[in-house]
Enzyme design. Structure first.
Site, PDB file in Angstrom:
ATOM      1  CB  THR A 185      -6.803   2.022  11.123  1.00 25.81           C
ATOM      2  OG1 THR A 185      -7.090   3.385  11.452  1.00 25.81           O
ATOM      3  CG2 THR A 185      -8.093   1.245  11.035  1.00 25.81           C
ATOM      4  CD  GLU A 331     -10.326  -0.950   8.818  1.00 23.23           C
ATOM      5  OE1 GLU A 331      -9.394  -1.755   8.605  1.00 23.23           O
ATOM      6  OE2 GLU A 331     -10.228   0.282   8.617  1.00 23.23           O
ATOM      7  CE  LYS A 439      -7.952   6.989 -10.326  1.00 22.89           C
ATOM      8  NZ  LYS A 439      -7.497   7.572  -9.068  1.00 22.89           N
ATOM      9  CD1 TRP A 444      -7.212   3.650 -12.654  1.00 25.24           C
ATOM     10  CD2 TRP A 444      -8.020   1.836 -11.616  1.00 25.24           C
ATOM     11  NE1 TRP A 444      -8.257   4.046 -11.868  1.00 25.24           N
ATOM     12  CE2 TRP A 444      -8.772   2.957 -11.220  1.00 25.24           C
ATOM     13  CE3 TRP A 444      -8.339   0.590 -11.082  1.00 25.24           C
ATOM     14  CZ2 TRP A 444      -9.824   2.861 -10.319  1.00 25.24           C
ATOM     15  CZ3 TRP A 444      -9.382   0.497 -10.192  1.00 25.24           C
ATOM     16  CH2 TRP A 444     -10.111   1.619  -9.809  1.00 25.24           C
TER      17      TRP A 444
HETATM   18  P1  ADP Z   1      -2.845  -0.414   8.065  1.00 27.59           P
HETATM   19  O1  ADP Z   1      -1.937  -0.527   6.871  1.00 27.59           O
HETATM   20  O2  ADP Z   1      -3.616   0.854   8.143  1.00 27.59           O
HETATM   21  O3  ADP Z   1      -2.248  -0.868   9.327  1.00 27.59           O
HETATM   22  P2  ADP Z   1      -3.970  -2.939   7.914  1.00 27.59           P
HETATM   23  O4  ADP Z   1      -2.846  -3.466   8.680  1.00 27.59           O
HETATM   24  O5  ADP Z   1      -5.328  -3.234   8.326  1.00 27.59           O
HETATM   25  O6  ADP Z   1      -3.968  -1.429   7.823  1.00 27.59           O
HETATM   26  O7  ADP Z   1      -3.711  -3.286   6.416  1.00 27.59           O
HETATM   27  C1  ADP Z   1      -4.712  -3.611   5.521  1.00 27.59           C
HETATM   28  C2  ADP Z   1      -4.266  -3.412   4.120  1.00 27.59           C
HETATM   29  O8  ADP Z   1      -3.014  -4.034   3.856  1.00 27.59           O
HETATM   30  C3  ADP Z   1      -5.209  -4.044   3.117  1.00 27.59           C
HETATM   31  O9  ADP Z   1      -6.325  -3.235   2.893  1.00 27.59           O
HETATM   32  C4  ADP Z   1      -4.300  -4.179   1.895  1.00 27.59           C
HETATM   33  O10 ADP Z   1      -4.195  -2.955   1.189  1.00 27.59           O
HETATM   34  C5  ADP Z   1      -2.965  -4.475   2.503  1.00 27.59           C
HETATM   35  N1  ADP Z   1      -2.712  -5.923   2.465  1.00 27.59           N
HETATM   36  C6  ADP Z   1      -2.887  -6.810   3.441  1.00 27.59           C
HETATM   37  N2  ADP Z   1      -2.510  -8.039   3.043  1.00 27.59           N
HETATM   38  C7  ADP Z   1      -2.093  -7.927   1.759  1.00 27.59           C
HETATM   39  C8  ADP Z   1      -1.584  -8.839   0.766  1.00 27.59           C
HETATM   40  N3  ADP Z   1      -1.403 -10.110   1.012  1.00 27.59           N
HETATM   41  N4  ADP Z   1      -1.283  -8.331  -0.450  1.00 27.59           N
HETATM   42  C9  ADP Z   1      -1.448  -7.028  -0.733  1.00 27.59           C
HETATM   43  N5  ADP Z   1      -1.907  -6.124   0.155  1.00 27.59           N
HETATM   44  C10 ADP Z   1      -2.223  -6.567   1.379  1.00 27.59           C
END
Ligand code: ADP
Length: 541
Positions: A185, A331, A439, A444
């Site tokens: 991640t 994940e 918040k 929210w």
């Molecule tokens: P990181 O940002 O740690 O690299 P990831 O690439 O796994 O993690 O990103 C996952 C996160 O990205 C999701 O939990 C969500 O918050 C955000 N995300 C992914 N796709 C979308 C989307 N289409 N719209 C809004 N948020 C998104």
């Protein structure tokens, strides 16, 4: 009574064998450091994956060992994807945009044995070399020997090390539960954590993600993955390609240069592309300025962060594209939802109502179960109003992180860290990441909704809304706009613009202009850093 069907293992090797036998002549085009436009075929790519397997045997790599890559999207990276996994080792893709300390941490945490890097990352890796305790050799993905002149004999050139090896390899029969790839991640909070995909999860994810109403790539498509192969397996597209036989166009480092990206999309007659909104914003700026079109492109998958409505409309209305807004995470391999087609029940709605649905993140693909829960873990209704923690489960979703003993699940479900609502159609909408939620007075505010409404303004291409401490309300929204060649707007003008678009108490209390909104290693707005950069800011009242 048990079924009486074959116990056939779902492995990446079976995907490769399928691609080799049926789609061997399919073209793979790449931009690399040593070729402006390199052309090869799936047949050659998989043959060279065989050469890599011989190399791994020579280097003493054992089943389950980790072999890392630090590379852009190109044909050699695809060879490594298949060569490493089908050998029985684990393909550990590393994001070069991570901080060097994080790269150091994950190489050691994963205990990588070999490291394959793009020529342009030699300078990044040189100072880290001594810190990589388990890495025996660094192999630079090029034919150009000059790039490692003066470096030690633990550095080698890709084309040299595979040159004399055989393309035929007796691939081992793997168990589908064995690990095939690894991605950390981004570690926007704390150290990155390793997500270890299995052969089975990867095959099922590729099948699930490529259902017709999900990603829906077909044999006749020409696919350009802007999403990097160094993060979550480029959303599974290299495996989908081997399954379907679509032509692949790998942009290499050109992905960061909109004019070059446009040229590749146009000249290779790309029909299908996928990436994060920031890339599509840059491409739009370039196409707008030069009055360009992409007549062959029909589908753009957008994910990683929310697709701003103005950008969605631009590609859908002005270019006639199917804009498929998808959601997922590391994940989850990563695909969770896609929004290519609306369910039949929504087809009688007005165009505007349909647009509202299409801007959401979409319906779960088969294979991903979802629920939204309140703070006490109680399930919330799918009414499009209630929002809560988004929980998921399924065969391509994590059970535990690498090198961690404890499960990552809560009563069998994985908490995504996102806050979402589900409507009566089963269409999911992300309102925020939990850590970005604002918040205000105990209620929210969805930062994404306010950003989307603000960015509909023609003079605001990029903006973020963050919660900042407020003496009375706990937190209030601060609007941060990235400077552009457009005029700067006053707070009053922005409030007037937001009238009727968001609840009046969601309107930002202040607006500030900055030169650049920081991005994470995966190209999302980095709100944590933005909040740090603005730590001296305080609301007047
Ligand atoms: P990181 O940002 O740690 O690299 P990831 O690439 O796994 O993690 O990103 C996952 C996160 O990205 C999701 O939990 C969500 O918050 C955000 N995300 C992914 N796709 C979308 C989307 N289409 N719209 C809004 N948020 C998104």
């Amino acid at each position: 009574m048990q079924g009486l069907m074959m116990d056939f293992q779902l492995t990446v090797t079976s995907v490769m064998e399928h691609g080799r036998k049926l789609h061997g002549n399919t073209e793979v085009v790449s931009s690399t450091s040593d070729h402006d436009r390199h052309r090869t075929t799936f047949g050659e790519v998989f043959g060279r994956a065989g050469k890599l397997a011989h190399l791994f045997a020579k280097e003493g790599i054992k089943r389950g060992d980790r072999i890392a890559t630090l590379a852009w999207n190109d044909f050699r990276h695809m060879e490594l994807y298949f060569g490493i996994s089908c050998y029985g080792a684990v393909c550990h893709t590393i994001n070069p945009r991570l901080h060097p300390d994080q790269i150091d941490f994950i190489v050691n945490d994963a205990e990588d044995q070999l490291l394959f890097i793009d020529a342009m990352f030699v300078d990044l890796v040189k100072p880290l070399r001594e810190r990589f305790k388990t890495v025996k050799k660094i192999i630079v993905m090029t034919s150009d020997r000059k790039v490692i002149e003066g470096l030690g004999n633990d550095w080698a050139i890709y084309e040299d090390v595979i040159a004399d090896l055989d393309t035929d390899y007796d691939w081992p029969a793997l168990d589908e539960g064995e690990a095939c790839s690894l991605c950390y991640t981004s570690g926007t909070t704390g150290n990155p954590k390793g997500v270890l995909y299995s052969h089975r999860s990867t095959v099922l994810h590729s099948l699930g993600a490529n259902q017709p109403d999900a990603i829906g790539i077909r044999r006749e498509d020409v696919v350009l993955p802007v999403v990097p192969m160094f993060h979550v397996n480029a959303w599974g597209l290299p495996y989908v390609a081997a399954m379907t036989g679509c032509k692949m166009v790998f942009p290499g480092a050109k992905v960061g240069v909109p004019s070059e990206l446009y040229k590749l999309l146009d000249e290779e007659e790309v029909t299908f592309t996928a990436g994060v909104p920031t890339v599509w914003q840059l491409l739009r700026d370039h196409m707008d300025k030069n009055n360009l079109k992409l007549p062959k492109l029909h589908t753009m998958v957008v994910g990683g962060s929310a697709m701003p409505p103005h950008l969605y409309r631009y590609y859908e209305e002005e270019h006639g594209l199917v804009v498929n807004h998808a959601w997922g995470m590391t994940e989850m391999s990563p695909i969770g939802t896609a929004n290519q087609t609306l369910p039949p029940a929504a087809r009688n709605l007005s165009k505007e109502e349909q647009m509202e649905l299409k801007l959401k993140q979409g319906m779960p693909v088969y294979g991903v179960e979802m629920k939204i829960v309140d703070d006490n873990g109680h399930e919330l209704p799918w009414d499009g109003e209630a929002s809560g923690s988004l929980m998921v489960r399924g065969p391509w979703i994590i059970e535990r992180y690498m090198n961690k003993d404890e499960t990552a699940l809560t009563h069998g479900w994985f908490d995504t860290g996102d806050v979402a609502s589900m409507d009566k159609f089963g269409i999911m909408k992300i309102t925020d990441r939990k850590k970005d939620v604002i918040k205000s007075g105990g209620e929210w505010i969805s930062s994404i909704d306010v950003e989307n409404a603000v960015m509909l303004h023609p003079e605001i291409p990029v903006a973020a809304v963050i919660g900042m401490p407020h003496p009375k309300w706990g937190e209030r929204p601060l609007l941060v706009i990235e400077r552009s060649d457009k005029r700067e707007l006053s707070l009053q003008e922005i409030h007037d613009w937001l009238d009727g678009k968001v609840a009046s108490w969601w309107k930002p209390n202040e607006v500030v202009y900055v030169d650049k909104i920081p991005l994470t290693a995966t190209g999302k707005m980095h709100k944590l850093t933005l909040r740090d950069q603005l730590e001296d800011f305080s609301f007047d009242d």
